[in-house]
Design an enzyme around this catalytic site. Structure first.
Site, PDB file in Angstrom:
ATOM      1  N   GLU A   2     -34.384  24.299  75.324  1.00 18.26           N
ATOM      2  CA  GLU A   2     -33.526  24.317  76.517  1.00 18.26           C
ATOM      3  C   GLU A   2     -34.368  24.236  77.790  1.00 18.26           C
ATOM      4  O   GLU A   2     -35.428  24.845  77.874  1.00 18.26           O
ATOM      5  CB  GLU A   2     -32.695  25.613  76.514  1.00 18.26           C
ATOM      6  CG  GLU A   2     -31.754  25.746  77.697  1.00 18.26           C
ATOM      7  CD  GLU A   2     -30.890  27.013  77.632  1.00 18.26           C
ATOM      8  OE1 GLU A   2     -30.258  27.261  76.589  1.00 18.26           O
ATOM      9  OE2 GLU A   2     -30.869  27.759  78.622  1.00 18.26           O
TER      10      GLU A   2
ATOM     11  N   ASP B 221     -33.539  24.469  82.058  1.00 16.81           N
ATOM     12  CA  ASP B 221     -32.442  24.870  82.947  1.00 16.81           C
ATOM     13  C   ASP B 221     -32.772  24.791  84.426  1.00 16.81           C
ATOM     14  O   ASP B 221     -33.897  25.056  84.835  1.00 16.81           O
ATOM     15  CB  ASP B 221     -32.120  26.376  82.782  1.00 16.81           C
ATOM     16  CG  ASP B 221     -31.673  26.772  81.423  1.00 16.81           C
ATOM     17  OD1 ASP B 221     -31.173  25.929  80.690  1.00 16.81           O
ATOM     18  OD2 ASP B 221     -31.830  27.970  81.116  1.00 16.81           O
TER      19      ASP B 221
ATOM     20  N   GLU C 230     -30.584  27.016  87.405  1.00 25.25           N
ATOM     21  CA  GLU C 230     -29.455  27.934  87.597  1.00 25.25           C
ATOM     22  C   GLU C 230     -29.356  28.267  89.082  1.00 25.25           C
ATOM     23  O   GLU C 230     -30.324  28.745  89.674  1.00 25.25           O
ATOM     24  CB  GLU C 230     -29.652  29.252  86.834  1.00 25.25           C
ATOM     25  CG  GLU C 230     -30.093  29.122  85.388  1.00 25.25           C
ATOM     26  CD  GLU C 230     -28.975  28.835  84.428  1.00 25.25           C
ATOM     27  OE1 GLU C 230     -27.810  28.736  84.868  1.00 25.25           O
ATOM     28  OE2 GLU C 230     -29.264  28.718  83.230  1.00 25.25           O
TER      29      GLU C 230
ATOM     30  N   THR D 188     -25.634  40.703  82.387  1.00 20.78           N
ATOM     31  CA  THR D 188     -25.216  39.382  82.848  1.00 20.78           C
ATOM     32  C   THR D 188     -24.768  39.446  84.300  1.00 20.78           C
ATOM     33  O   THR D 188     -25.112  38.582  85.115  1.00 20.78           O
ATOM     34  CB  THR D 188     -24.060  38.851  81.971  1.00 20.78           C
ATOM     35  OG1 THR D 188     -24.500  38.822  80.620  1.00 20.78           O
ATOM     36  CG2 THR D 188     -23.651  37.451  82.395  1.00 20.78           C
TER      37      THR D 188
END
Ligand SMILES: *[C@@H]1O[C@H](CO)[C@@H](O)[C@H](O)[C@H]1NC(C)=O
Length: 270
Positions: free
Chosen positions: A123, A125, A127, A222
């Site tokens: 992966e 990313d 963000e 999170t």
């Protein structure tokens, strides 16, 4: 359906997450036999999100939240709790260049994600966190290894919610570059990812989406990663995508995983 596993950046932090977006992978060829080959993206793909909300070679992932066309771009709208408008490329590239011209969604806890991912969870990313309009995070994972979370890096950026910026990843078997508007902000050499063993090196698809990491029902980790709890009374929040340009450095019909190593020399271009 929640999306706190949109990216591996938050998988371990999420306690009770659902999993539609846990992974692009329905079949991990390093763990199972009989997985279908990965269809290849064209050698060159220029996707105009002003002409269509879902251009050719893209697919809207089953998820709540709308993608609407406006002013020469597409808005990925989180209008209420549980919205997570998401689009994926239908095919994969094996090494390549991926440029996304977009504006990030505002809103505390709202995440705008640009994610490359393979079927064994390599992966790469970008963000963008809605509560932070001065910095962007980059990250990567190799072979789904989440035993450490020490690869995220923050980079300064000028007002990504008001301005279109172009976020580019160039990915070869030697290195990955993260580039904002033609300026390289991060470089990862193959050998620096645990001697290459954790270097992303298998065919990846591109996913774009906006989601509420700050949904109050998400795990505390999170919510913290996303910068705090989302106030849905301030919705809608829109991530705005203008265009995506992809160059696939290994064009062909499809990619075949010839063994379970997950290494690039095991991938055959058909
Ligand atoms: C944005 O992120 C940077 C890097 O982590 C941090 O220094 C800054 O305080 C953050 N800003 C806000 C408003 O959270």
């Amino acid at each position: 359906m929640r999306t706190s596993q949109f990216t591996q950046a938050v998988v371990v932090l999420a306690t009770a997450s659902q999993s539609f977006a846990q992974t692009f992978s329905k079949c991990d060829p390093t763990k199972k036999t009989g997985c279908a080959n990965n269809p290849a993206l064209p050698a060159s793909l220029d996707s105009d999100f002003g002409a269509a909300t879902i251009p050719p070679n893209w697919i809207k992932i089953e998820s709540q939240g709308s993608i609407t066309k406006e002013n020469g771009a597409s808005s990925f709208i989180v209008g209420k709790q549980n919205d997570s408008p998401t689009a994926d490329t239908t095919g994969y590239a094996l090494f390549g260049s991926f440029s996304v011209e977009m504006k990030a969604a505002p809103g505390v806890g709202i995440v705008s994600s640009i994610v490359l991912e393979s079927d064994n969870l390599d992966e790469v990313d970008w963000e963008l966190i809605g509560g932070n309009n001065t910095h962007i995070q980059t990250n990567y994972f190799g072979k789904g290894d989440t035993s450490t979370y020490d690869r995220a890096v923050w980079h300064p950026i000028a007002d990504p919610q008001a301005n279109f910026h172009t976020y580019t990843v160039t990915w070869t078997q030697d290195k990955i570059l993260w580039i904002i508007d033609d300026v390289v902000v991060r470089s990862l050499a193959y050998k620096d990812a645990k001697g290459g063993s954790r270097f992303p090196q298998t065919p990846m698809r591109l996913r774009l989406g906006s989601w509420a990491g700050g949904d109050p029902t998400n795990g505390q980790g999170t919510i913290e990663w996303a910068g705090g709890k989302t106030d849905f009374s301030k919705a809608p929040f829109a991530m705005v995508v203008r265009r995506v340009s992809i160059t696939n450095y290994s064009p062909g019909k499809e990619y075949q995983w010839t063994d379970q190593s997950g290494s690039f020399d095991s991938i055959k271009v058909v």
